[in-house]
Enzyme design. Structure first.
Site, PDB file in Angstrom:
ATOM      1  N   LYS A  30       2.186   8.401  11.166  1.00 40.78           N
ATOM      2  CA  LYS A  30       3.570   7.937  10.966  1.00 40.78           C
ATOM      3  C   LYS A  30       4.583   8.976  11.426  1.00 40.78           C
ATOM      4  CE  LYS A  30       3.042   3.969   8.337  1.00 40.78           C
ATOM      5  NZ  LYS A  30       3.598   2.917   7.526  1.00 40.78           N
ATOM      6  N   LYS A  49      -4.677  -0.467  14.878  1.00 42.99           N
ATOM      7  CA  LYS A  49      -4.622  -1.378  13.732  1.00 42.99           C
ATOM      8  C   LYS A  49      -3.443  -2.355  13.876  1.00 42.99           C
ATOM      9  CE  LYS A  49      -2.410  -0.213   9.773  1.00 42.99           C
ATOM     10  NZ  LYS A  49      -2.016  -0.346   8.380  1.00 42.99           N
ATOM     11  N   LYS A 109       2.375  -4.403  10.359  1.00 46.30           N
ATOM     12  CA  LYS A 109       3.584  -5.217  10.269  1.00 46.30           C
ATOM     13  C   LYS A 109       4.822  -4.495  10.776  1.00 46.30           C
ATOM     14  CE  LYS A 109       3.542  -5.217   5.360  1.00 46.30           C
ATOM     15  NZ  LYS A 109       3.483  -3.801   4.984  1.00 46.30           N
TER      16      LYS A 109
HETATM   17  P1  ATP Z   1       3.215  -0.609   7.811  1.00 54.31           P
HETATM   18  O1  ATP Z   1       3.054  -1.185   9.186  1.00 54.31           O
HETATM   19  O2  ATP Z   1       4.619  -0.679   7.299  1.00 54.31           O
HETATM   20  O3  ATP Z   1       2.572   0.734   7.642  1.00 54.31           O
HETATM   21  P2  ATP Z   1       0.960  -2.116   6.962  1.00 54.31           P
HETATM   22  O4  ATP Z   1       0.954  -3.367   7.757  1.00 54.31           O
HETATM   23  O5  ATP Z   1      -0.001  -1.045   7.297  1.00 54.31           O
HETATM   24  O6  ATP Z   1       2.434  -1.565   6.858  1.00 54.31           O
HETATM   25  P3  ATP Z   1       0.857  -1.968   4.048  1.00 54.31           P
HETATM   26  O7  ATP Z   1       1.934  -2.604   3.247  1.00 54.31           O
HETATM   27  O8  ATP Z   1       0.934  -0.505   4.188  1.00 54.31           O
HETATM   28  O9  ATP Z   1       0.767  -2.639   5.487  1.00 54.31           O
HETATM   29  O10 ATP Z   1      -0.546  -2.418   3.476  1.00 54.31           O
HETATM   30  C1  ATP Z   1      -0.809  -3.476   2.611  1.00 54.31           C
HETATM   31  C2  ATP Z   1      -2.294  -3.695   2.567  1.00 54.31           C
HETATM   32  O11 ATP Z   1      -2.754  -4.296   3.780  1.00 54.31           O
HETATM   33  C3  ATP Z   1      -3.109  -2.404   2.408  1.00 54.31           C
HETATM   34  O12 ATP Z   1      -4.167  -2.637   1.509  1.00 54.31           O
HETATM   35  C4  ATP Z   1      -3.658  -2.154   3.784  1.00 54.31           C
HETATM   36  O13 ATP Z   1      -4.873  -1.437   3.763  1.00 54.31           O
HETATM   37  C5  ATP Z   1      -3.866  -3.562   4.293  1.00 54.31           C
HETATM   38  N1  ATP Z   1      -3.831  -3.633   5.752  1.00 54.31           N
HETATM   39  C6  ATP Z   1      -2.781  -3.287   6.528  1.00 54.31           C
HETATM   40  N2  ATP Z   1      -3.069  -3.486   7.835  1.00 54.31           N
HETATM   41  C7  ATP Z   1      -4.344  -3.948   7.869  1.00 54.31           C
HETATM   42  C8  ATP Z   1      -5.211  -4.323   8.935  1.00 54.31           C
HETATM   43  N3  ATP Z   1      -4.817  -4.285  10.198  1.00 54.31           N
HETATM   44  N4  ATP Z   1      -6.460  -4.774   8.631  1.00 54.31           N
HETATM   45  C9  ATP Z   1      -6.869  -4.834   7.341  1.00 54.31           C
HETATM   46  N5  ATP Z   1      -6.086  -4.479   6.286  1.00 54.31           N
HETATM   47  C10 ATP Z   1      -4.848  -4.044   6.538  1.00 54.31           C
END
Ligand code: ATP
Ligand code: LTN
Length: 332
Positions: free
Chosen positions: A114, A196, A199
């Site tokens: 990040k 990965k 969002k």
């Molecule tokens: P950001 O992009 O803002 O970092 P994020 O999409 O990684 O957000 P979080 O809110 O940090 O999402 O995560 C919420 C949940 O979703 C966590 O348990 C995280 O491990 C899971 N998660 C996020 N992205 C993935 C992915 N690509 N595959 C599986 N699980 C995911």
């Protein structure tokens, strides 16, 4: 047998994706049951670690709560709340940050990723983010934390913080276990399957939002990056794009990876992409409809969040008082 406690959180940092759904939200609903206390929170304090427009953050926090319900989280069974409504999270975070060696935070790979992505805003909150996450978990004496694979390292840190505190200050916290799905723990971007799906990705074409409409979902899958040998096989290293599509197909159809590979025998990438899109659309459409219905009834969501915060606060305060007593903080 005593009831187990489940806790997890999701940041309101963008439109929740297929990755969030498969890695986390789907399991949040599945883990609900009579034999468990479930706490699910919208982690809006965590979202502040990157720049947010205040109005967007406010709206997204509310919509993310509605989305949890649309995904099957039942507020009659689970406690659903917004992190900033329970001030004990920030308070415990301060105490735990004084019990976390910098060396442990320096190892966190999400901080490194990040900081590279947000080089203009490498703030202290981004660095101490995992301590706040440990506080979310430990406040509720959680046994089980359903998350995607990217959160494994943060969970390990939360466990270390709990064990060290129990050993050096006094027995206070349950030591939590991660709950990471066997298939789908890391859904990859459709445009760059070595990254990965996330969002907060500024390029939305690699990313399926749970709320995307069916035509958009189909278009994004049709444009998914694969490779040029047109053979449908599961090989994360050499065929990351195809393997990601097979993983998604497997999760949304309930077939194993082997069964999914066998299902596509003799077919090409075009058929694979369409079949994956159809499976995803079939599951997400009713969910989107529920979400739209829920948003029409904002008062209901507000009431759920108010009750959720009250219930959460009760447990959180009891743990925090114990922590304050152990470390010698004066409370009148
Ligand atoms: P950001 O992009 O803002 O970092 P994020 O999409 O990684 O957000 P979080 O809110 O940090 O999402 O995560 C919420 C949940 O979703 C966590 O348990 C995280 O491990 C899971 N998660 C996020 N992205 C993935 C992915 N690509 N595959 C599986 N699980 C995911
Ligand atoms: N940091 C998490 C979101 C999150 C979380 C939690 C997950 C905030 N608090 C508590 C599990 C338990 C992430 O997925 N980035």
């Amino acid at each position: 047998m005593s009831k187990k406690t489940v806790l997890s959180g999701i940041q309101p940092s963008g439109s929740p994706t297929l990755g969030n759904y498969v890695g986390a939200l789907k399991n949040w609903a599945l883990l609900q049951g009579e034999d468990r206390y479930c706490y699910y929170c919208v982690a809006n304090l965590h979202a502040l670690t990157v720049k947010q427009d205040p109005q967007d953050l406010h709206r997204r926090s509310f919509e993310t709560a509605a989305l949890l319900l649309a995904c099957g989280v039942d507020p009659e069974v689970s406690t659903v709340f917004i992190q900033s409504d329970v001030k004990e999270h920030a308070e415990l975070s301060w105490v735990l940050s004084c019990h976390t060696p910098l060396g442990e935070l320096n190892r966190m790979t999400q901080f490194k990723d990040k900081s590279a992505k947000h080089a203009d805003n490498i703030n202290a909150g981004l660095y101490t983010y995992p301590v706040l996450m440990a506080s979310d978990i430990l406040l509720y004496q959680s046994d089980l934390v359903p998350v995607g694979a990217d959160q494994k390292q943060h969970l390990e840190l939360a466990r270390n913080i709990a064990i060290r505190f129990n050993n050096t200050v006094g027995e206070t916290f349950k030591v939590p276990e991660p709950y990471i799905p066997r298939v789908g723990a890391r859904i990859m971007s459709l445009q760059d399957p070595t990254q990965k799906m996330s969002k907060s990705d500024p390029n939305p074409s690699g990313c399926i939002a749970i709320m995307d409409d069916p035509a958009v979902i189909l278009k994004k899958f049709k444009r998914a990056v694969t490779d040029c040998d047109n053979s449908i096989a599961f090989d994360m290293e050499n065929k990351p794009g195809v393997s990601n599509l097979l993983t998604i197909f497997s999760v949304f159809t309930g077939k194993t990876i082997e069964e999914s590979v066998a299902y596509f025998e003799g077919m090409g990438y075009g058929q694979l992409k369409t079949a994956v899109a159809e499976a995803v659309i079939a599951e997400l459409t009713p969910l989107r409809e529920r979400f739209d219905e829920l948003l029409k009834n904002g008062d209901y969501i507000k009431a759920v969040l108010k009750t959720g915060a009250e219930k959460a606060r009760e447990t959180a305060l009891s743990t925090l008082k114990d922590v304050y007593a152990h470390v010698g903080l004066y409370l009148s």
